[in-house]
Design a protein around this motif. Structure first.
Motif, PDB file in Angstrom:
ATOM      1  N   PHE A   1       0.827  -1.212   0.000  1.00 24.13           N
ATOM      2  CA  PHE A   1       0.000   0.000   0.000  1.00 24.13           C
ATOM      3  C   PHE A   1       0.864   1.266   0.000  1.00 24.13           C
ATOM      4  O   PHE A   1       0.656   2.199  -0.768  1.00 24.13           O
ATOM      5  N   TRP A   2       1.875   1.286   0.925  1.00 25.25           N
ATOM      6  CA  TRP A   2       2.720   2.489   0.975  1.00 25.25           C
ATOM      7  C   TRP A   2       3.626   2.605  -0.250  1.00 25.25           C
ATOM      8  O   TRP A   2       4.020   3.703  -0.643  1.00 25.25           O
ATOM      9  N   SER A   3       3.915   1.493  -0.869  1.00 29.02           N
ATOM     10  CA  SER A   3       4.673   1.552  -2.132  1.00 29.02           C
ATOM     11  C   SER A   3       3.849   2.225  -3.222  1.00 29.02           C
ATOM     12  O   SER A   3       4.378   2.986  -4.048  1.00 29.02           O
ATOM     13  N   LYS A   4       2.543   1.959  -3.206  1.00 25.45           N
ATOM     14  CA  LYS A   4       1.659   2.638  -4.174  1.00 25.45           C
ATOM     15  C   LYS A   4       1.615   4.144  -3.901  1.00 25.45           C
ATOM     16  O   LYS A   4       1.586   4.947  -4.840  1.00 25.45           O
ATOM     17  N   VAL A   5       1.618   4.522  -2.596  1.00 20.36           N
ATOM     18  CA  VAL A   5       1.633   5.950  -2.271  1.00 20.36           C
ATOM     19  C   VAL A   5       2.927   6.597  -2.765  1.00 20.36           C
ATOM     20  O   VAL A   5       2.944   7.738  -3.247  1.00 20.36           O
ATOM     21  N   GLN A   6       4.049   5.837  -2.647  1.00 13.80           N
ATOM     22  CA  GLN A   6       5.323   6.375  -3.147  1.00 13.80           C
ATOM     23  C   GLN A   6       5.238   6.770  -4.615  1.00 13.80           C
ATOM     24  O   GLN A   6       5.935   7.698  -5.065  1.00 13.80           O
ATOM     25  N   TYR A   7       4.427   6.070  -5.362  1.00 14.17           N
ATOM     26  CA  TYR A   7       4.361   6.302  -6.805  1.00 14.17           C
ATOM     27  C   TYR A   7       3.843   7.701  -7.153  1.00 14.17           C
ATOM     28  O   TYR A   7       4.007   8.171  -8.278  1.00 14.17           O
ATOM     29  N   ILE A   8       3.176   8.382  -6.203  1.00 14.24           N
ATOM     30  CA  ILE A   8       2.792   9.783  -6.460  1.00 14.24           C
ATOM     31  C   ILE A   8       4.047  10.616  -6.720  1.00 14.24           C
ATOM     32  O   ILE A   8       4.117  11.417  -7.654  1.00 14.24           O
ATOM     33  N   GLY A   9       5.081  10.423  -5.878  1.00 12.63           N
ATOM     34  CA  GLY A   9       6.341  11.134  -6.090  1.00 12.63           C
ATOM     35  C   GLY A   9       7.168  10.524  -7.197  1.00 12.63           C
ATOM     36  O   GLY A   9       7.836  11.230  -7.963  1.00 12.63           O
ATOM     37  N   THR A  10       7.093   9.158  -7.304  1.00 17.10           N
ATOM     38  CA  THR A  10       7.927   8.467  -8.301  1.00 17.10           C
ATOM     39  C   THR A  10       7.583   8.895  -9.723  1.00 17.10           C
ATOM     40  O   THR A  10       8.481   9.184 -10.537  1.00 17.10           O
ATOM     41  N   VAL A  11       6.276   8.959 -10.055  1.00 14.00           N
ATOM     42  CA  VAL A  11       5.882   9.289 -11.429  1.00 14.00           C
ATOM     43  C   VAL A  11       5.993  10.791 -11.707  1.00 14.00           C
ATOM     44  O   VAL A  11       6.124  11.201 -12.868  1.00 14.00           O
ATOM     45  N   SER A  12       5.937  11.624 -10.638  1.00 15.41           N
ATOM     46  CA  SER A  12       5.972  13.077 -10.843  1.00 15.41           C
ATOM     47  C   SER A  12       7.384  13.611 -11.022  1.00 15.41           C
ATOM     48  O   SER A  12       7.611  14.577 -11.761  1.00 15.41           O
ATOM     49  N   ALA A  13       8.360  12.990 -10.342  1.00 17.04           N
ATOM     50  CA  ALA A  13       9.708  13.553 -10.308  1.00 17.04           C
ATOM     51  C   ALA A  13      10.332  13.734 -11.692  1.00 17.04           C
ATOM     52  O   ALA A  13      10.871  14.811 -12.002  1.00 17.04           O
ATOM     53  N   PRO A  14      10.314  12.739 -12.600  1.00 19.12           N
ATOM     54  CA  PRO A  14      10.969  12.945 -13.910  1.00 19.12           C
ATOM     55  C   PRO A  14      10.334  14.076 -14.715  1.00 19.12           C
ATOM     56  O   PRO A  14      11.029  14.852 -15.368  1.00 19.12           O
ATOM     57  N   VAL A  15       8.990  14.162 -14.688  1.00 18.46           N
ATOM     58  CA  VAL A  15       8.313  15.206 -15.461  1.00 18.46           C
ATOM     59  C   VAL A  15       8.640  16.589 -14.897  1.00 18.46           C
ATOM     60  O   VAL A  15       8.974  17.526 -15.635  1.00 18.46           O
ATOM     61  N   LEU A  16       8.577  16.731 -13.564  1.00 14.34           N
ATOM     62  CA  LEU A  16       8.873  18.023 -12.952  1.00 14.34           C
ATOM     63  C   LEU A  16      10.334  18.416 -13.169  1.00 14.34           C
ATOM     64  O   LEU A  16      10.653  19.596 -13.339  1.00 14.34           O
ATOM     65  N   PHE A  17      11.213  17.439 -13.182  1.00 11.75           N
ATOM     66  CA  PHE A  17      12.625  17.727 -13.443  1.00 11.75           C
ATOM     67  C   PHE A  17      12.807  18.338 -14.831  1.00 11.75           C
ATOM     68  O   PHE A  17      13.502  19.354 -15.009  1.00 11.75           O
ATOM     69  N   LEU A  18      12.170  17.731 -15.853  1.00  6.66           N
ATOM     70  CA  LEU A  18      12.309  18.252 -17.219  1.00  6.66           C
ATOM     71  C   LEU A  18      11.674  19.638 -17.343  1.00  6.66           C
ATOM     72  O   LEU A  18      12.233  20.542 -17.983  1.00  6.66           O
ATOM     73  N   ILE A  19      10.490  19.839 -16.724  1.00  6.89           N
ATOM     74  CA  ILE A  19       9.828  21.148 -16.794  1.00  6.89           C
ATOM     75  C   ILE A  19      10.707  22.217 -16.152  1.00  6.89           C
ATOM     76  O   ILE A  19      10.874  23.327 -16.683  1.00  6.89           O
ATOM     77  N   PHE A  20      11.309  21.884 -15.002  1.00  7.76           N
ATOM     78  CA  PHE A  20      12.190  22.844 -14.332  1.00  7.76           C
ATOM     79  C   PHE A  20      13.372  23.222 -15.229  1.00  7.76           C
ATOM     80  O   PHE A  20      13.709  24.398 -15.370  1.00  7.76           O
TER      81      PHE A  20
END
Length: 853
Positions: A66-85
């Motif tokens: 369950f908490w691994s699924k919660v981690q995926y909120i940050g996991t999937v967002s980080a690469p996209v936000l990195f490129l946008i930045f």
């Protein structure tokens, strides 16, 4: 849900706290490109680390999943936000369109949904096995979709890294340290993730990626506090460059282009991509003169011409840029497009030259009493005005229906005596219509006169010679070199000359036709020389009166000028009983009088015995006749079919004027109309030369010209004269804080307050920049101080609206008074300036009198 906190959960929590702290530090920075996506990136890292901590601390595989699924909120967002930045930071945010953002987020959103629903399909995780090294760690078996997302994530991350490498290559070295910090911060999580995916973690199943984000946070904190991560490129550019209406270019210390704003792109016609990083010498290669003269200049200002066709002029300003340690880091180049202003100046100068040429030409032809010499001189001068060497002069024959070529000028063949009927050929059509005409290519014109078929003629301009609206001939200017149209300025110039030429022809005819009128016609010629050489309106009108006195009895004389647009009649000169005075103004519709009758009739009115008629201007005390006149002549002053006024000659005797007298006076009136118009144009040019274009008050030239007169007047009559010298408090940084446009609005508002809070006799001027000078005749120090305080209050209460609200400013004033110890105007201004400096030292909004402590 049970919890069992371990060493690894503690590490994850510390990582989350470091990411959160970094987020806080980022949000505390002022607005800059890339700030928002970087903050969200660190939030995503914090969510990822905190959820990893809870996963490590939870007991049981379902809880950990369950908490691994919660981690995926940050996991999937980080690469996209990195490129946008990265895209925002390196100034490529134009690529972040709505469509592209949707595409970037598509796979991460699908991955998050796949992770949440993994129990149904197993496409993200295929198995869950406790780590043999630590029971709190779970080893995940990765399925097909996980590897798809992993490949996509690395694609985004590598894209961001490549953009940073591109920026290091293209950006000046002053920015490379910041970009290197970003590369270092990005590399650490990448290494941690590679170790995890390769199964090289020191503890089987341990994901080092969120842990490494703590190191990234520390690196970014170091960049913010030690290397001003957001201080140089984004903030300076957003505020200074993008918002400026002037064209702006920034060079580094090696003369490479650091930045360029949209106004510069539009002015020069280049793109940012092609300009950034390019050596200035290469960038300005198309302007070698500009490069050789200004490429190494540190601080300069000049007006330069970028192109001749089409003409483009700019005001160039170069200023050095120094870093915090006072080390030279580059230069700021500002180009302001002054093409319209420059062309206006050139047009005025050209107009002045044309008027001078016209004046000289008119004097030349009016000095020739012999008709044959005059006619030849007319066509020679007319062609010379346009720099053309061919032409002809036609005169209307006695039948009034045909023209005769009396002068053929450089036509290659003698066509003298050629007869053209009205309407035949170009000159015949001009004689018939009374309007100037031109033909771009006479060879192709279907209405050309047959007699000229053997001449290679290209463009032709024909202008009528008119006396009192009647055509007496045609000037024909022929160009055998160029096809195309003549300009309106060319046509107007030749038309004005034609008016003078027609007068000269008529004068010469009168001389030849009547010996009895020889003396009076000589007077006309002398009048022509006298009045056309005068450009002062008062001098023109007095010369007109003096010449009319030599022609006919002139007990009362006046000139009334008429403004058709406002319907006002003004009498600038009224003479009776040896005294000159100015008559009153009035509306022609309210009090037309005899002046109105002449204007409306557009012809001379002669009243041979007007004892019972009102024959003078609308009477006030300043223009009251001492005794009524008996004979009245009112002659319209006509300029190219437009009545601009009335000239009146009156006598106390009845029937004082003959037809010959009136005829000569009418010729004088024709000359006078042209001279009056020339004087009006000259006065307008002189007025514009001493008026500040922005504020509408006197400029420095006007201050020095009129101020000297006030100094002389005050000394001659022993009167008081005081001066105010002031500028706007803090205006030096005002334009940088707001804009030059807002600064101009403030200066205009100050000028308006000066007019509202001073007397009509006070001389208000813009001394330069935000400095103003006001001369107050007949004012002592006490009166001047009150005027200065009133002005300070008026300006302080003025609100200047702009897009973000309203602005108000204060002024510091220096006051001085003329005394015997002050030799001239410059010394008086200097004393007031010194007092103003002392007022500045005491604080904003102060007033100091010279000599006070």
């Amino acid at each position: 849900m049970s919890w069992q906190f371990s060493y690894f959960s503690t590490i994850y929590i510390v990582t989350a706290l470091i990411s959160a702290l970094t987020t806080y530090l980022i949000t505390r920075q002022r607005a800059a490109a890339g700030k928002i996506p970087l903050a969200w990136l660190m939030i995503a890292a914090a969510v990822w680390s905190f959820a990893a901590a809870l996963e490590a601390a939870s007991v049981g595989i379902p809880a950990k999943v369950f908490w691994s699924k919660v981690q995926y909120i940050g996991t999937v967002s980080a690469p996209v936000l990195f490129l946008i930045f990265i895209l925002e930071y390196v100034r490529l945010d134009k690529q972040l369109t709505r469509r592209n953002l949707i595409l970037l987020w598509l796979i991460p959103v699908i991955t998050l949904l796949m992770a949440v629903t993994n129990d149904w399909h197993g496409l993200v995780w295929s198995s869950f096995t406790p780590s043999p090294d630590d029971s709190t760690i779970l080893i995940y078996g990765h399925a097909a979709w996980f590897w798809i997302f992993a490949a996509y994530s690395y694609l985004l991350i590598m894209g961001g890294v490549l953009y940073l490498i591109w920026a290091i290559i293209r950006f000046p070295k002053m920015f490379r340290r910041q970009i290197g910090i970003l590369l270092a911060g990005a590399a650490v999580p990448i290494v941690g993730n590679v170790i995890y995916l390769a199964g090289l973690s020191p503890v089987a199943g341990l994901d080092l990626t969120p842990i490494t984000f703590s190191i990234t946070g520390l690196i970014l904190a170091l960049g913010i506090f030690r290397f001003q991560l957001f201080e140089l490129v984004p903030m300076a550019r957003d505020i200074l460059i993008e918002s400026m209406s002037d064209s702006l270019l920034v060079l580094d210390d090696q003369n490479r282009i650091v930045d360029i704003n949209p106004a510069f792109e539009q002015l020069i016609g280049v793109s940012v991509k092609s300009a950034i990083g390019q050596p200035a010498r290469d960038f300005f290669a198309t302007w070698p003169g500009l490069v050789s003269k200004y490429i190494d200049a540190l601080d300069t200002q000049a007006e330069i011409c970028l192109s001749e066709e089409p003409p483009r002029y700019v005001d160039l300003r170069i200023s050095p840029i120094y870093g915090r340690s006072k080390r030279f880091t580059g230069r700021l180049i500002v180009l302001r497009d002054i093409t319209e202003h420059k062309l206006t100046q050139e047009a005025l100068a050209r107009k002045a030259r044309e008027m001078a040429a016209l004046l000289g030409t008119s004097l030349d032809i009016n000095a020739l009493p012999d008709l044959s010499s005059l006619l030849y001189a007319i066509i020679e001068k007319a062609t010379g005005l346009l720099g053309i060497t061919m032409g002809g002069l036609y005169l209307v024959r006695p039948d009034g229906q045909s023209l005769e070529l009396v002068i053929g000028y450089n036509l290659g063949k003698d066509y003298s005596g050629t007869i053209l009927r009205f309407g035949e050929g170009l000159s015949g059509q001009v004689a018939q219509t009374g309007e100037a005409m031109m033909v771009a290519d006479y060879r192709q014109w279907e209405h050309r006169a047959a007699i000229y078929n053997d001449i290679s003629i290209k463009r032709v301009l024909a202008v009528p010679l008119r006396i009192k609206g009647k055509v007496i001939g045609v000037i024909n200017i022929t160009d055998d070199q160029t096809t195309g149209s003549f300009t309106q300025e060319d046509i107007q110039l030749v038309s004005l000359f034609a008016d003078q030429a027609a007068l000269a022809i008529e004068n010469a005819r009168l001389l030849e036709e009547s010996n009895r009128q020889a003396e009076k016609l000589g007077i006309i010629n002398r009048f022509s020389l006298a009045i056309t050489s005068a450009l002062n309106m008062d001098q023109v009108l007095k010369t007109l009166h003096e010449q009319c006195q030599q022609v006919a009895p002139c007990d009362v004389f006046y000139v009334a000028l008429y403004d058709e647009a406002s319907s006002l009649i003004h009498v600038p000169l009224f003479h009776e009983n040896g005294q000159y005075q100015e008559g009153p103004s009035r509306d022609i519709h309210d009090h037309p009088g005899t002046i109105g009758a002449v204007i409306q009739a557009r012809r001379t009115i002669y009243l041979d015995d007007s004892i019972h008629m009102d024959t003078h201007p609308y009477k006030q005390k300043t223009a009251k006749l001492r005794r009524p006149t008996r004979s009245y002549v009112g002659i319209p002053l006509t300029l190219r079919e437009r009545v601009i006024g009335v000239m009146s000659i009156q006598s106390y005797q009845p029937k004082a004027y003959s037809e010959d007298d009136i005829h000569i006076l009418e010729l004088i009136a024709l000359q006078a109309a042209i001279a009056i118009e020339n004087a009006r144009l000259y006065a307008e040019e002189q007025r514009l030369a001493i008026i500040d274009e922005l504020t509408g008050i006197y400029n420095y030239r006007g201050l020095m010209a009129l101020g000297v007169r006030e100094i002389d007047r005050a000394r001659r009559f022993g009167r008081n004269l005081s001066i105010l010298f002031f500028d706007v408090d803090g205006f030096r940084n005002f334009n940088n804080k707001y804009s030059h446009t807002i600064g101009n609005l403030v200066l205009q508002a100050i000028a308006q307050q000066c007019r509202a809070n001073t007397r009509s006799v006070d001389l208000i001027s813009r001394f330069g920049g935000d400095e103003f000078v006001i001369l107050l005749p007949e004012a002592n120090l006490e009166t001047t101080k009150k005027a200065a305080e009133r002005l300070q209050m008026g300006i302080a209460s003025t609100k200047v609206p702009f897009e973000f609200g309203e602005l108000s400013v204060t002024i510091s004033i220096g006051v001085a008074q003329l005394s015997d110890a002050i030799p001239d105007l410059g010394a008086l201004i200097e004393r007031a300036n010194q007092a103003e400096h002392l007022a500045k030292e005491k604080g904003n909004g102060r007033l100091v009198v010279f000599g006070d402590k």
